[in-house]
Scaffold this motif. Structure first.
Motif, PDB file in Angstrom:
ATOM      1  N   GLY A 361      -1.947  10.363  -4.641  1.00  0.00           N
ATOM      2  CA  GLY A 361      -2.003   9.751  -5.965  1.00  0.00           C
ATOM      3  C   GLY A 361      -3.398   9.904  -6.546  1.00  0.00           C
ATOM      4  O   GLY A 361      -4.035  10.951  -6.429  1.00  0.00           O
ATOM      5  N   THR A 362      -3.889   8.849  -7.165  1.00  0.00           N
ATOM      6  CA  THR A 362      -5.242   8.886  -7.731  1.00  0.00           C
ATOM      7  C   THR A 362      -6.296   8.385  -6.750  1.00  0.00           C
ATOM      8  O   THR A 362      -7.448   8.201  -7.129  1.00  0.00           O
ATOM      9  CB  THR A 362      -5.294   8.034  -9.012  1.00  0.00           C
ATOM     10  N   SER A 363      -5.910   8.183  -5.491  1.00  0.00           N
ATOM     11  CA  SER A 363      -6.853   7.692  -4.497  1.00  0.00           C
ATOM     12  C   SER A 363      -7.902   8.737  -4.169  1.00  0.00           C
ATOM     13  O   SER A 363      -7.598   9.923  -4.029  1.00  0.00           O
ATOM     14  CB  SER A 363      -6.127   7.301  -3.202  1.00  0.00           C
ATOM     15  N   VAL A 364      -9.145   8.280  -4.012  1.00  0.00           N
ATOM     16  CA  VAL A 364     -10.228   9.146  -3.542  1.00  0.00           C
ATOM     17  C   VAL A 364     -10.717   8.707  -2.174  1.00  0.00           C
ATOM     18  O   VAL A 364     -11.468   9.438  -1.512  1.00  0.00           O
ATOM     19  CB  VAL A 364     -11.402   9.158  -4.543  1.00  0.00           C
ATOM     20  N   GLY A 393     -11.113   0.447  -7.492  1.00  0.00           N
ATOM     21  CA  GLY A 393      -9.946  -0.399  -7.683  1.00  0.00           C
ATOM     22  C   GLY A 393      -8.814   0.002  -6.752  1.00  0.00           C
ATOM     23  O   GLY A 393      -8.880   1.016  -6.037  1.00  0.00           O
ATOM     24  N   ILE A 394      -7.740  -0.790  -6.751  1.00  0.00           N
ATOM     25  CA  ILE A 394      -6.586  -0.535  -5.903  1.00  0.00           C
ATOM     26  C   ILE A 394      -5.691   0.495  -6.579  1.00  0.00           C
ATOM     27  O   ILE A 394      -5.281   0.326  -7.727  1.00  0.00           O
ATOM     28  CB  ILE A 394      -5.802  -1.829  -5.666  1.00  0.00           C
ATOM     29  N   THR A 395      -5.389   1.568  -5.876  1.00  0.00           N
ATOM     30  CA  THR A 395      -4.532   2.602  -6.435  1.00  0.00           C
ATOM     31  C   THR A 395      -3.105   2.081  -6.549  1.00  0.00           C
ATOM     32  O   THR A 395      -2.529   1.600  -5.558  1.00  0.00           O
ATOM     33  CB  THR A 395      -4.544   3.858  -5.551  1.00  0.00           C
ATOM     34  N   ALA A 396      -2.549   2.140  -7.724  1.00  0.00           N
ATOM     35  CA  ALA A 396      -1.209   1.606  -7.961  1.00  0.00           C
ATOM     36  C   ALA A 396      -0.198   2.250  -7.016  1.00  0.00           C
ATOM     37  O   ALA A 396      -0.158   3.473  -6.852  1.00  0.00           O
ATOM     38  CB  ALA A 396      -0.801   1.860  -9.414  1.00  0.00           C
ATOM     39  N   GLY A 397       0.612   1.381  -6.391  1.00  0.00           N
ATOM     40  CA  GLY A 397       1.665   1.860  -5.512  1.00  0.00           C
ATOM     41  C   GLY A 397       1.187   2.340  -4.158  1.00  0.00           C
ATOM     42  O   GLY A 397       1.978   2.905  -3.393  1.00  0.00           O
ATOM     43  N   LYS A 398      -0.077   2.121  -3.853  1.00  0.00           N
ATOM     44  CA  LYS A 398      -0.632   2.618  -2.591  1.00  0.00           C
ATOM     45  C   LYS A 398      -1.250   1.475  -1.789  1.00  0.00           C
ATOM     46  O   LYS A 398      -2.382   1.535  -1.355  1.00  0.00           O
ATOM     47  CB  LYS A 398      -1.677   3.707  -2.864  1.00  0.00           C
ATOM     48  N   VAL A 399      -0.477   0.411  -1.577  1.00  0.00           N
ATOM     49  CA  VAL A 399      -0.938  -0.746  -0.820  1.00  0.00           C
ATOM     50  C   VAL A 399       0.109  -1.069   0.240  1.00  0.00           C
ATOM     51  O   VAL A 399       1.298  -1.158  -0.063  1.00  0.00           O
ATOM     52  CB  VAL A 399      -1.140  -1.973  -1.733  1.00  0.00           C
ATOM     53  N   TYR A 400      -0.341  -1.242   1.492  1.00  0.00           N
ATOM     54  CA  TYR A 400       0.598  -1.388   2.585  1.00  0.00           C
ATOM     55  C   TYR A 400       0.093  -2.424   3.584  1.00  0.00           C
ATOM     56  O   TYR A 400      -1.086  -2.788   3.577  1.00  0.00           O
ATOM     57  CB  TYR A 400       0.815  -0.044   3.297  1.00  0.00           C
TER      58      TYR A 400
END
Length: 832
Positions: A361-364, A393-400
């Protein structure tokens, strides 16, 4: 071409160039007494605010025969201010929490006038070193690799009394063709007092993270302040110091009109500064998204607060709070479907930042922290993990959420192969006597949760209790310290926790799928005395007697192969075992862990410090073997095919190293204590102690593919030392100044020998890949390029850069050793 003939030809054409050395130093002992006061810089000196020097590593060989380099990278300062007439009985401040940048960049050498020397008593201190022995200062040019390291320091002057609390940072550069020589730009980043007077403490501070651009993120508050209220650090503060921009004055933090200010304002940026409600909560140790990954090239702060919120620097210079109602832990529940009670999401400890995107996603980058659901009460039963975007910030949809295992099972070796309870080579520990272990099951299972956040770690480090990694197959890895008997009282019948370092492995493309768990290392106590203590086996190339004594050689000893097959004639028996704190002689820190936090290197190997027992050694004076309790740095070698780990002893308390710069042997120690006051010490090893990148940013997977790096054994393990990009280790270096091989410390309130001229300093070590001794440029070959380097030192004689027999000279004996290595060409980097 005949390589020996080529060697002779090179002798004729090699030129001369001086080599650079550094802050591995001892004092000239101008007072003629014991080793005190030593040559550590007074923290108020200009050189302590901004000093440059060069330091060179020395060989460190593991129990498997793998070679790394070790160097005392930074000494802490003396806690005195001579202008106030202060004195102290210590050589320098205690080292607190420490860390390493999560990235390493390539850049031109950026500093000038690095001090360097190559003689005992030479050094950086203008009054306590004999600077007439220093060489002219060095100004390196060209391309280099750059990383940063830091250490927090604490100490006290005894007359008049005062307390020092400050942080030291270092920007370190080295050339790609010389990985043993480091150019260190060292600075006192910030201090809580302008002068160290007992009535002038403005509070406390601690560095939490750094990046390879020279940026350091700190936390500060008024805790422990003694100055007038208006002068104190105001409430909660998160700030960033640019070491490269630091001047030579003390960067004092103080209050001014309800805000906190820094004396070196041009080098300091406040992200949080006495914030109003609702952001005026207690902030924990900060983490950092490195500048190289952040939008606009501006490093970003991120960290937890004590109101269950996630704080991050969405806009440079200003923190944004993701509050409890929409906290990242509540987001875990809604996005992952994991059973976290959204009304009771909470976190503990600091946030680990992995400088790579596991989830796309947009995560770096990727962040993780210990989490508690409320289902298991006050226990940390999850690791929350999420993608970080370029604003931290927290990447949308990428939290577990990754749930801790309900129990762990620790496999014990059979009695015939289980040090310390067999065979009889382990019966010689006498302080106290080491009895046979009475625990009988072949497997030990216990229940627990993640910990390591107790005590002062929330405010004084380290960072972090969670480790994040990625293996060469692209699988995600997380690790933590698993506890049974968390918070156990010291009045309990068995006042020691059972510990395990556990690793979870998962598919980053399906993070909510099945997570595999394995135990890296464990310690266990089944009663109140040492007879009930046990732990993981440590391995070494010491043969089927499990001893290091060449006089007691046994099949398989030092044959270059670590053979772990019990059925083999060349089997290498365990050389020792991990041990809980309870088993140690003398006062133990009961109720506290024996293992540090885990840290991953670039291939999934796990590094940690631990208590150990029965490391067997041969005493040439008495012609006998002896065993001992000790503390050690351990590498858990990751076998990806079987998802298991084998333990390798890398360094232990008491190892003796010949300093390349001081030409004086020092004994290493003090780096192992995970425990403090029934909790975890902030000064122990945490996940940011180890670089997540490989040596010189090497692509290990590609190197395996082209045959440059080979896997070890049959399980796909990578033992090659180039998998380690570097690590820092807080500890002590005790110099044997008089060369009597006694290593006696004259400092402190209960000195080992108050009349000794030996000198003990606190600080941080740096450990990295070294290659074989004659491979000076680290390309794993001993060839013409190495000979040009060797000949430069050989022509100078006193230059120790080419010293291969450790006699502090580069002479004919070293030439013979080099010629043999040159003829063989290829270095051996790992066991077969």
């Amino acid at each position: 071409m005949d390589r020996k003939a080529n060697l002779l030809a090179l002798v004729m054409v090699a030129g001369f160039a001086a080599s650079a050395m550094a802050q591995d130093s001892i004092s000239k002992n101008a007072n003629g007494g014991s080793g005190l006061p030593g040559d550590a810089l007074n923290w108020t000196d200009p050189l302590a605010q901004r000093g440059r020097y060069v330091v060179e590593s020395q060989r460190l060989t593991t129990s498997w025969g793998v070679k790394f380099g070790i160097v005392p990278l930074v000494k802490t300062d003396r806690p005195v201010n001579p202008a106030l007439g202060q004195t102290t009985t210590f050589f320098n401040n205690l080292s607190g929490s420490f860390g390493l940048s999560r990235t390493q960049r390539t850049a031109n050498f950026r500093g000038t006038n690095y001090q360097w020397w190559q003689a005992a008593t030479a050094g950086l201190n203008p009054t306590e070193n004999d600077q007439s022995l220093n060489y002219p200062s060095a100004t390196p040019t060209g391309s280099s690799y750059q990383f940063t390291a830091f250490v927090n320091q604490f100490g006290a002057a005894t007359a008049p009394s005062s307390t020092v609390n400050s942080g030291i940072g270092a920007v370190v550069n080295y050339a790609g063709d010389n990985i043993r020589r480091f150019y260190v730009d060292r600075s006192l980043l910030a201090a809580a007092s302008p002068d160290g007077a007992a009535s002038n403490s403005n509070g406390s501070l601690s560095i939490g993270a750094s990046d390879s651009n020279g940026l350091f993120t700190l936390r500060a508050d008024a805790n422990g302040a003694s100055s007038p209220a208006a002068n104190r650090i105001q409430n909660q503060n998160i700030l960033r110091t640019n070491l490269i921009a630091r001047n030579s004055s003390i960067n004092t933090l103080s209050g001014s009109g309800g805000s906190t200010v820094a004396a070196d304002a041009s080098a300091t940026t406040f992200v949080v500064n006495n914030p109003p409600a609702p952001n005026n909560n207690t902030y924990s140790i900060p983490s950092m998204l490195p500048a190289s990954l952040a939008q606009g090239g501006n490093a970003r702060y991120l960290g937890p607060d004590f109101n269950k919120a996630y704080q991050y620097e969405g806009t440079p210079g200003s923190a944004t709070a993701v509050v409890q109602a929409s906290s990242y832990l509540a987001t875990v529940a809604s996005q992952s479907g994991q059973p976290i009670d959204a009304t009771y999401p909470d976190q503990r400890g600091a946030i680990c930042v992995f400088p790579g995107s596991l989830f796309g996603g947009t995560s770096v980058a990727t962040g993780a922290v210990l989490a508690r659901s409320g289902v298991d009460g006050p226990n940390n039963d999850y690791i929350a993990i999420w993608g970080l975007d370029s604003n931290a910030g927290i990447t949308a949809g990428k939290v577990y959420a990754i749930e801790a295992p309900a129990t762990v099972t620790c496999s014990r070796a059979p009695d015939s192969d289980n040090s310390p309870n067999g065979p009889d080579i382990f019966d010689t520990i006498t302080n106290p006597a080491f009895p046979p272990t009475v625990i009988t099951p072949s497997e030990i299972t216990f229940a627990g949760s993640f910990a390591g956040h107790q005590g002062a770690t929330a405010f004084q480090g380290g960072n972090s209790q969670v480790a994040i990694g990625k293996d060469l197959a692209g699988r995600g890895l997380v690790a933590g310290l698993y506890y049974e008997n968390f918070g156990i009282p010291t009045t309990d019948a068995t006042p020691t926790p059972n510990n395990a370092i556990v690793v979870g492995r998962f598919d980053p493309n399906n993070p909510t799928g099945t997570v595999q768990w394995t135990v890296v290392a464990w310690t266990y106590a089944n009663g109140s005395d040492v007879a009930n203590c046990d732990g993981s086996a440590i391995r070494g190339d010491w043969g089927n007697a499990g001893q290091s004594a060449s006089a007691l050689a046994s099949p398989g000893q030092f044959d270059g192969t670590v053979d772990l097959d019990p059925g083999s004639a060349l089997y290498d028996r365990p050389i020792g075992r991990l041990q809980p704190s309870l088993s140690f002689p003398g006062p133990s820190v009961l109720g506290s862990p024996a293992l540090s936090m885990p840290a991953f290197d670039s291939v999934g190997n796990v590094w940690f410090t631990a208590r150990v027992a029965a490391i067997n050694t041969y005493n040439s004076n008495t012609q006998t073997t002896f065993s001992r309790y000790n503390s050690a740095l351990i590498r858990g070698v990751y076998n990806p095919d079987t998802f298991t780990y084998d333990l390798e002893l890398v360094a232990e308390f008491g190892d003796r190293i010949l300093g390349k710069n001081s030409l004086t042997r020092y004994s290493i120690g003090g780096f192992v204590f995970a425990a403090a006051n029934n909790a975890t010490s902030p000064s122990t090893f945490f996940s940011s102690s180890v670089a997540p990148y490989a040596d010189r940013n090497m692509d290990i997977a590609a190197a395996i593919g082209n045959g440059e790096v080979s896997t070890w054994g049959s399980n796909g393990a990578v033992v090659d030392p180039r998998s380690l990009g570097g690590l820092v280790l807080g500890g002590n270096f005790l110099y044997d100044v008089d060369g009597d091989n006694q290593f006696q410390d004259p400092s402190g309130t209960a000195p080992n020998n108050p009349n000794s001229v030996d000198e003990q300093y606190s600080g941080i070590f740096y450990i990295n890949f070294r290659s074989c001794d004659a491979d000076f440029n680290g390309d794993t070959f001993v060839d013409d390029a190495d000979f040009v380097i060797f000949a430069q030192a050989y022509n100078n004689l006193l230059d120790t850069f080419g010293d291969l027999n450790f006699d502090s000279l580069t002479d004919d004996e070293d030439f013979v050793i080099f010629a043999q290595a040159y003829d063989q060409l290829l270095c051996t980097l790992q066991p077969n």
